[in-house]
Design a protein around this motif. Structure first.
Motif, PDB file in Angstrom:
ATOM      1  N   LEU A 159      12.934   9.261   3.719  1.00 33.62           N
ATOM      2  CA  LEU A 159      12.938   8.521   2.288  1.00 33.62           C
ATOM      3  C   LEU A 159      12.266   9.469   1.354  1.00 33.62           C
ATOM      4  O   LEU A 159      10.801   9.670   1.488  1.00 33.62           O
ATOM      5  N   THR A 160      12.601   9.592   0.145  1.00 31.85           N
ATOM      6  CA  THR A 160      12.155  10.101  -0.880  1.00 31.85           C
ATOM      7  C   THR A 160      12.132   9.291  -2.079  1.00 31.85           C
ATOM      8  O   THR A 160      13.311   9.478  -2.832  1.00 31.85           O
ATOM      9  N   VAL A 161      11.422   8.541  -2.931  1.00 33.02           N
ATOM     10  CA  VAL A 161      11.496   8.089  -4.081  1.00 33.02           C
ATOM     11  C   VAL A 161      10.193   7.658  -4.488  1.00 33.02           C
ATOM     12  O   VAL A 161       9.283   7.392  -3.975  1.00 33.02           O
ATOM     13  N   ILE A 162      10.112   7.529  -5.965  1.00 33.82           N
ATOM     14  CA  ILE A 162       8.794   7.379  -6.826  1.00 33.82           C
ATOM     15  C   ILE A 162       9.278   5.975  -7.400  1.00 33.82           C
ATOM     16  O   ILE A 162       9.958   6.106  -8.458  1.00 33.82           O
ATOM     17  N   PRO A 163       8.397   4.894  -7.382  1.00 34.05           N
ATOM     18  CA  PRO A 163       8.566   3.626  -7.929  1.00 34.05           C
ATOM     19  C   PRO A 163       7.816   3.954  -9.392  1.00 34.05           C
ATOM     20  O   PRO A 163       6.824   3.423  -9.433  1.00 34.05           O
ATOM     21  N   LEU A 164       8.700   4.175 -10.328  1.00 38.06           N
ATOM     22  CA  LEU A 164       8.097   4.774 -11.679  1.00 38.06           C
ATOM     23  C   LEU A 164       7.267   3.530 -12.213  1.00 38.06           C
ATOM     24  O   LEU A 164       6.500   3.765 -13.122  1.00 38.06           O
ATOM     25  N   SER A 165       7.848   2.337 -12.319  1.00 38.80           N
ATOM     26  CA  SER A 165       7.062   1.149 -12.913  1.00 38.80           C
ATOM     27  C   SER A 165       5.828   0.945 -12.389  1.00 38.80           C
ATOM     28  O   SER A 165       4.845   1.043 -13.282  1.00 38.80           O
ATOM     29  N   VAL A 166       5.682   1.236 -11.018  1.00 43.23           N
ATOM     30  CA  VAL A 166       4.100   1.084 -10.539  1.00 43.23           C
ATOM     31  C   VAL A 166       3.556   2.433 -11.017  1.00 43.23           C
ATOM     32  O   VAL A 166       2.257   2.397 -11.630  1.00 43.23           O
ATOM     33  N   ALA A 172       0.829  -1.190  -0.138  1.00 50.65           N
ATOM     34  CA  ALA A 172      -0.106  -0.069   0.122  1.00 50.65           C
ATOM     35  C   ALA A 172       0.860   1.343   0.006  1.00 50.65           C
ATOM     36  O   ALA A 172       0.477   2.232  -0.860  1.00 50.65           O
ATOM     37  N   ALA A 173       1.857   1.270   1.020  1.00 48.58           N
ATOM     38  CA  ALA A 173       2.792   2.436   0.730  1.00 48.58           C
ATOM     39  C   ALA A 173       3.396   2.574  -0.473  1.00 48.58           C
ATOM     40  O   ALA A 173       3.784   3.738  -1.052  1.00 48.58           O
ATOM     41  N   THR A 174       3.760   1.378  -1.213  1.00 46.91           N
ATOM     42  CA  THR A 174       4.581   1.604  -2.691  1.00 46.91           C
ATOM     43  C   THR A 174       3.405   2.319  -3.548  1.00 46.91           C
ATOM     44  O   THR A 174       3.970   3.215  -4.297  1.00 46.91           O
ATOM     45  N   VAL A 175       2.244   1.712  -3.543  1.00 47.63           N
ATOM     46  CA  VAL A 175       1.418   2.605  -4.487  1.00 47.63           C
ATOM     47  C   VAL A 175       1.188   3.965  -4.343  1.00 47.63           C
ATOM     48  O   VAL A 175       0.999   4.799  -5.105  1.00 47.63           O
ATOM     49  N   VAL A 176       1.053   4.266  -2.805  1.00 50.20           N
ATOM     50  CA  VAL A 176       0.831   5.733  -2.507  1.00 50.20           C
ATOM     51  C   VAL A 176       2.008   6.614  -2.905  1.00 50.20           C
ATOM     52  O   VAL A 176       1.818   7.650  -3.374  1.00 50.20           O
ATOM     53  N   THR A 177       3.325   6.176  -2.507  1.00 47.50           N
ATOM     54  CA  THR A 177       4.300   6.874  -3.072  1.00 47.50           C
ATOM     55  C   THR A 177       4.441   7.039  -4.917  1.00 47.50           C
ATOM     56  O   THR A 177       4.818   8.143  -5.267  1.00 47.50           O
TER      57      THR A 177
END
Length: 399
Positions: free
Chosen positions: A54-61, A27-32
């Motif tokens: 921590l500041t990063v955007i998982p751009l594949s998601v 859920a946290a990964t989708v939020v970011t």
């Protein structure tokens, strides 16, 4: 988005996290991924101090969600020539309402606390102190809900607007039809360029997984952060410079040469020159950029009306590429740090700490993008004059 995040985190080993934390990390990964804000917290008791961020955007998601939402938004609008602003706004409001409900549920679920063992940090002195004083540090994460809803809604608006700009068959309000000849071909070409880099990255990742092992780690990178690496390569190939540092146990999910350049006590420059000192094959990025940008310029010119002149193609390409590079610079920033100090042993920024950051030199990158866009827009648009343009009716031959 949840499926991509779940598979990526599972490949990264997050399924083994204690306290059934895996769903909350998903859920946290989708939020970011949609610009939401995750706040890290630490509690080491009165005898210790901790700090983390921590500041990063998982751009594949992010990319997976954008493609699905854009397709769902455009589907009921297909086969229409013109649509009123009210109708488009109505569809957007319906999607936004459902999106906010889903995002609120994710934000509420994205909260977890973990207990750490001081002995696991590799310091015997800290382990002894922890046993003596009963110190058991805790780290966790929570979601800043108002910021998450605001940025998530802003992200959705950007996706829907971009979908209207890119799709040739999507209707526009009558007042905006005059802009589609200059904006839509350029927007389509930039999206095609970004997707081409992602596809190229997937191919390279699959080859690496098949020939060099570490398949799970490679698939984790593909499913979580492949655009982060692919679009970084695009900007570096243009000649842009990123500043970064890797210190402590942090590692970068990217080729070893990047870690070699960035690891150290001081900030380092990441560009063609510094990378070439470790691996001369990096110069191939320039060739790949040149080929794909020329192809994008050709596609843009072919989708434009035949009356558009070569210098106009050049300007359109320059502006579009500059905006694309600006977007990459904004979403590609990465920052992470942590630190722990117990009774004065350790330092929030020393041996028991770590830091990772990667930031672009934005104005230099935009300037290079304008230059590349002017040149490739002109050269790529010239051969398009010799082919039939999309929507153009061929002249009738009198018998």
């Amino acid at each position: 988005m949840g499926v991509v995040a779940t598979l990526g985190l599972w490949a990264a080993g997050a399924a083994d996290l204690p306290d059934n934390a895996f769903p909350r990390v998903v859920a946290a990964t989708v939020v970011t991924a949609v610009g939401g804000t995750i706040e890290l917290s630490g509690n080491a008791g009165g005898l210790a101090e901790s700090d983390a961020g921590l500041t990063v955007i998982p751009l594949s998601v992010t990319l997976a969600g954008a493609l699905v939402l854009a397709a769902g938004f455009l589907r009921p609008l297909r086969h229409r020539a013109v649509a009123g602003a009210g109708e488009l706004a109505g569809w957007a409001v319906r999607i936004a309402a459902l999106w906010l409900v889903a995002l609120l549920a994710l934000a509420l679920a994205a909260s977890q606390t973990f207990s750490l063992s001081l002995r696991d940090l590799g310091e015997d002195a800290l382990g002894d102190l922890g046993d003596l004083f009963g110190i058991s540090p805790e780290v966790g994460f929570t979601t800043h809900i108002p910021a998450t809803l605001f940025f998530g809604l802003l992200w959705l608006a950007g996706v829907l607007v971009l979908a209207l700009l890119v799709s040739r068959g999507a209707p526009l309000p009558g007042r905006l039809l005059r802009f589609q000849e200059s904006v839509r071909p350029a927007a389509y070409a930039m999206v095609a360029l970004l997707l081409a880099y992602v596809v190229l990255g997937v191919v390279i990742g699959l080859v690496v997984a098949a020939t060099r092992g570490h398949a799970a780690e490679t698939f984790a990178v593909i499913l979580l952060g492949l655009p982060n690496l692919a679009w970084l390569a695009l900007t570096i190939g243009l000649g842009a410079t990123w500043n970064g540092r890797v210190d402590g146990p942090f590692g970068l999910p990217m080729p070893q040469v990047l870690d070699e350049v960035l690891r150290g006590r001081e900030a380092a420059e990441l560009n063609l020159g510094t990378l070439a000192e470790h691996d001369g094959r990096v110069w191939w990025l320039v060739a790949v950029d040149a080929v794909l940008l020329l192809a994008a310029a050709f596609v843009m010119a072919r989708r434009s009306p035949a009356r558009i002149r070569a210098w106009q193609h050049s300007v359109h390409m320059a502006v579009a590429l500059a905006l694309t590079v600006l977007m990459i610079c904004l979403v590609g920033r990465t920052s992470a740090h942590y630190g722990l100090s117990v009774l004065g042993i350790g330092d929030l920024g020393g041996d028991l700490g770590g830091e990772l950051f990667l930031r672009p030199e934005v104005w230099g990158a935009i300037g290079l993008a304008l230059l590349w866009g002017l040149v490739t827009g002109l050269l790529g648009g010239l051969p398009a004059k010799r082919v039939r343009h999309r929507g153009e009716v061929p002249p009738r031959v009198e018998g």
